[in-house]
Design an enzyme around this catalytic site. Structure first.
Site, PDB file in Angstrom:
ATOM      1  N   HIS A  15      -0.818  -0.016  -2.576  1.00  0.00           N
ATOM      2  CA  HIS A  15       0.364  -0.062  -1.701  1.00  0.00           C
ATOM      3  C   HIS A  15      -0.073   0.073  -0.246  1.00  0.00           C
ATOM      4  O   HIS A  15      -0.743   1.040   0.128  1.00  0.00           O
ATOM      5  CB  HIS A  15       1.339   1.058  -2.069  1.00  0.00           C
ATOM      6  N   HIS A  23      -2.724   6.909  -4.621  1.00  0.00           N
ATOM      7  CA  HIS A  23      -1.478   6.540  -3.940  1.00  0.00           C
ATOM      8  C   HIS A  23      -1.050   7.697  -3.060  1.00  0.00           C
ATOM      9  O   HIS A  23      -1.596   8.789  -3.131  1.00  0.00           O
ATOM     10  CB  HIS A  23      -0.371   6.275  -4.972  1.00  0.00           C
ATOM     11  N   GLU A  60      -0.915  11.077  -6.529  1.00  0.00           N
ATOM     12  CA  GLU A  60      -0.049  10.875  -5.366  1.00  0.00           C
ATOM     13  C   GLU A  60      -0.437  11.966  -4.380  1.00  0.00           C
ATOM     14  O   GLU A  60      -0.218  13.152  -4.628  1.00  0.00           O
ATOM     15  CB  GLU A  60       1.435  11.005  -5.753  1.00  0.00           C
ATOM     16  N   GLU A  72       0.077   3.226   2.187  1.00  0.00           N
ATOM     17  CA  GLU A  72      -0.437   4.505   1.701  1.00  0.00           C
ATOM     18  C   GLU A  72      -1.881   4.717   2.162  1.00  0.00           C
ATOM     19  O   GLU A  72      -2.818   4.850   1.386  1.00  0.00           O
ATOM     20  CB  GLU A  72      -0.260   4.557   0.179  1.00  0.00           C
TER      21      GLU A  72
HETATM   22  O1  0X9 Z   1       5.930   3.578  -7.811  1.00  0.00           O
HETATM   23  C1  0X9 Z   1       4.705   3.539  -7.847  1.00  0.00           C
HETATM   24  O2  0X9 Z   1       4.067   2.533  -8.023  1.00  0.00           O
HETATM   25  C2  0X9 Z   1       3.918   4.840  -7.644  1.00  0.00           C
HETATM   26  N1  0X9 Z   1       4.489   5.643  -6.618  1.00  0.00           N
HETATM   27  S1  0X9 Z   1       4.413   5.202  -5.042  1.00  0.00           S
HETATM   28  O3  0X9 Z   1       5.274   6.074  -4.257  1.00  0.00           O
HETATM   29  N2  0X9 Z   1       2.929   5.436  -4.500  1.00  0.00           N
HETATM   30  O4  0X9 Z   1       4.748   3.829  -4.941  1.00  0.00           O
HETATM   31  C3  0X9 Z   1       3.992   5.688  -8.877  1.00  0.00           C
HETATM   32  C4  0X9 Z   1       3.831   5.021 -10.156  1.00  0.00           C
HETATM   33  C5  0X9 Z   1       3.834   6.036 -11.229  1.00  0.00           C
HETATM   34  N3  0X9 Z   1       4.539   5.604 -12.400  1.00  0.00           N
HETATM   35  C6  0X9 Z   1       5.838   5.948 -12.637  1.00  0.00           C
HETATM   36  N4  0X9 Z   1       6.523   6.677 -11.821  1.00  0.00           N
HETATM   37  N5  0X9 Z   1       6.365   5.537 -13.771  1.00  0.00           N
HETATM   38 ZN    ZN Z   2       1.831   3.808  -4.145  1.00  0.00          ZN
END
Ligand code: 0X9
Ligand code: ZN
Ligand code: CA
Length: 511
Positions: free
Chosen positions: A154, A283, A356, A157
């Site tokens: 991303h 991330h 994260e 980030e």
């Molecule tokens: O949404 C995402 O891809 C990740 N978070 S972010 O804020 N860095 O974009 C987390 C993915 C983790 N998986 C789930 N939450 N199911």
């Molecule tokens: Zn991310």
């Protein structure tokens, strides 16, 4: 019914953040209370630009129209920051060019332990780099467990790239100095991809002000840009409402699994390196340690061995104890399908974790000041080293193989209480059920040197002239287990303390 009403209202005020924006619409940072994974998933499904999630609710960037719609639907909303944010790009972070220069410099200066490869080209034709850290770096060591660490799927980030580079420097600079790191560089192949999304990186930073860009820079039919790389992987891709079919949205999954060169780069790399046992996806933000799956709330899911679920839980918990993050199954945050980690475990059997990173809260969110980089990356070093140690068989945490038994080690010289002048010969006996891979010689907590081969010995040349020191040894095995001998106290200057020979008699009677 209630949610349907929200959906219609939001669709009419559709976020155009995926447009190639000249004029970005007014956006507010809003905290929306949502106390269950289902409610949070529902909010995300509606195409809101979610910037962070916790177990009580989500933070999103909303247009005023979206905010009104949510409030009318009965959501409790709290505006954290009104108006468009303009945050200048922070020089303390690596630009893409600086990241590339650093990778090239490391590879050129340390060809013995570092090898740089271009694994594929991005949508806009930029190289995607992977750097391997391992002894005999120029060879493929298929018999060694490999670990994959990748960052910046991303674009916004940026701390994730700093984290990947910090791990690289920890390994390069610790090699030959720290027994723990030297042993891991010997026993593992460690692959680092610091910037999986170079196009997004450039787009996010090129104006001098951050653009809050998330996706890659694929030109989509209809005029929007970008696929969410963390929704484009081919395990249960688009299965479950954890991604968007709309190219305008932040979690657009793309037209097909692995439609993007950046996700394909990772897939092909992993498929051609079958020794990868463990991965770490970096991330930001929220200070979470996540494990699969993201596509289902089921726990343990039907397509995960129950023992693996337990291993994930324990490994993540052990890392959380080391960095202070919170460990949960990914879907407990919100549902996401087509993530890298789901594919890495589901299709490849890799123990895939996501960190994260800092911070926990939307302020400072994606763009903390660069002054926090040293502390917030150093904080994760012990957890990363733990993961590297476990890579010989991550299931060893639940007793399914691998090497968990520490070596046995004893100091054979010097003897306790020895008086020393000049170089000190230190030697040790060490053994292990699998094999001793390294012995570290230590004085007062400082590493004096390392030896890989029996007989384990070292001469401490520059001993202090006076005083004393505690000397001990630490033995390592291929599983990264360690054992230490008890310390012995040695005295320098060749004379026992308190021994003062009289070299000229003094009269005690005359004045
Ligand atoms: O949404 C995402 O891809 C990740 N978070 S972010 O804020 N860095 O974009 C987390 C993915 C983790 N998986 C789930 N939450 N199911
Ligand atoms: Zn991310
Ligand atoms: Ca052992």
């Amino acid at each position: 019914m209630l949610l349907l009403a929200v959906w219609i209202a939001l669709a009419s005020g559709l976020s155009r953040s995926s447009a190639d924006d000249g004029a970005r619409p007014q956006q507010w940072i809003v905290y929306i209370t949502a106390g269950t994974p289902q409610l949070r998933t529902q909010l995300i499904r509606q195409g809101l630009d979610i910037v962070s999630v916790d177990l009580q609710g989500v933070t999103a960037r909303l247009t005023p129209a979206q905010l009104r719609a949510l409030e009318q639907a009965g959501f409790l909303c709290q505006v954290l920051e009104a108006g468009a944010q303009s945050i200048p790009v922070d020089d303390l972070y690596h630009s893409l060019a600086e990241t590339e220069a650093e990778l090239q410099a490391v590879a050129a200066q340390h060809p013995d332990i570092a090898r740089l490869e271009v694994i594929r080209w991005s949508v806009e034709g930029r190289p995607i780099y992977a750097l391997k850290v391992s002894d005999r770096a120029q060879e493929d060591e298929w018999s060694e467990p490999a670990v994959l660490i990748f960052a910046l799927a991303h674009a916004r980030e940026h701390l994730s790239t700093e984290m990947a580079l910090d791990i690289l420097h920890m390994l390069i600079e610790g090699y030959g100095r720290s027994g723990e790191i030297t042993n891991l560089v010997h026993q593992r192949e460690i692959w680092i991809i610091p910037d999986l999304n170079p196009d997004g990186d450039v787009y996010d930073t090129e104006s001098g002000y951050y653009r809050f860009w998330r996706k890659n820079r694929r030109p989509n039919p209809g005029g929007s840009f970008g696929v969410d790389l963390n929704r484009n992987f081919g395990y249960r891709w688009g299965c479950c409402g954890g991604s968007s079919p709309s190219p305008w949205e932040e979690t657009y999954r793309g037209p097909a699994p692995f439609s993007e060169p950046e996700s394909t780069a990772l897939r092909d790399f992993v498929e051609s390196h079958p020794n990868i046992t463990v991965s770490l996806s970096l991330h930001s933000y929220g200070e979470w340690i996540l494990w699969p799956y993201g596509y289902t709330y089921e726990s343990p899911p039907a397509d995960m061995r129950p023992q693996d679920y337990e291993a994930f839980r324990r490994l993540a918990g052990a890392m959380a104890d080391l960095n202070g993050y919170r460990a949960i199954q990914a879907s407990q945050l919100y549902l996401a399908d087509g993530t890298a980690d789901d594919w890495l475990y589901g299709a490849q059997g890799i123990f895939a974790f996501t960190f994260e990173l800092y911070p926990r809260t939307p302020n400072p969110g994606f763009y903390p000041p660069g002054t926090v980089i040293p502390a917030e990356t150093a904080r994760n070093r012990p957890a990363v080293l733990y993961l590297l140690r476990m890579a010989d068989n991550p299931r060893k945490v639940v007793g399914e193989g691998g090497d968990l038994t520490p070596p046995q080690v004893a100091l054979t010289a010097p003897a306790a209480g020895a008086y020393v002048s000049g170089p000190l010969a230190i030697s040790a006996d060490a053994s292990d059920d699998i094999g001793v891979t390294l012995v570290e010689f230590i004085a007062d907590g400082r590493t004096l040197g390392l030896d890989e081969e029996p007989p384990f010995a070292l001469v401490w040349e520059d001993v202090p002239a006076v005083g004393s020191a505690r000397v001990w040894v630490r033995a390592y095995d291929a599983g990264g287990n360690t054992a230490e001998s008890p310390p012995v106290l040695v005295h320098f200057a060749g004379s026992p303390p308190g021994y003062f020979p009289i070299v000229q008699r003094q009269s005690v009677t005359s004045p």
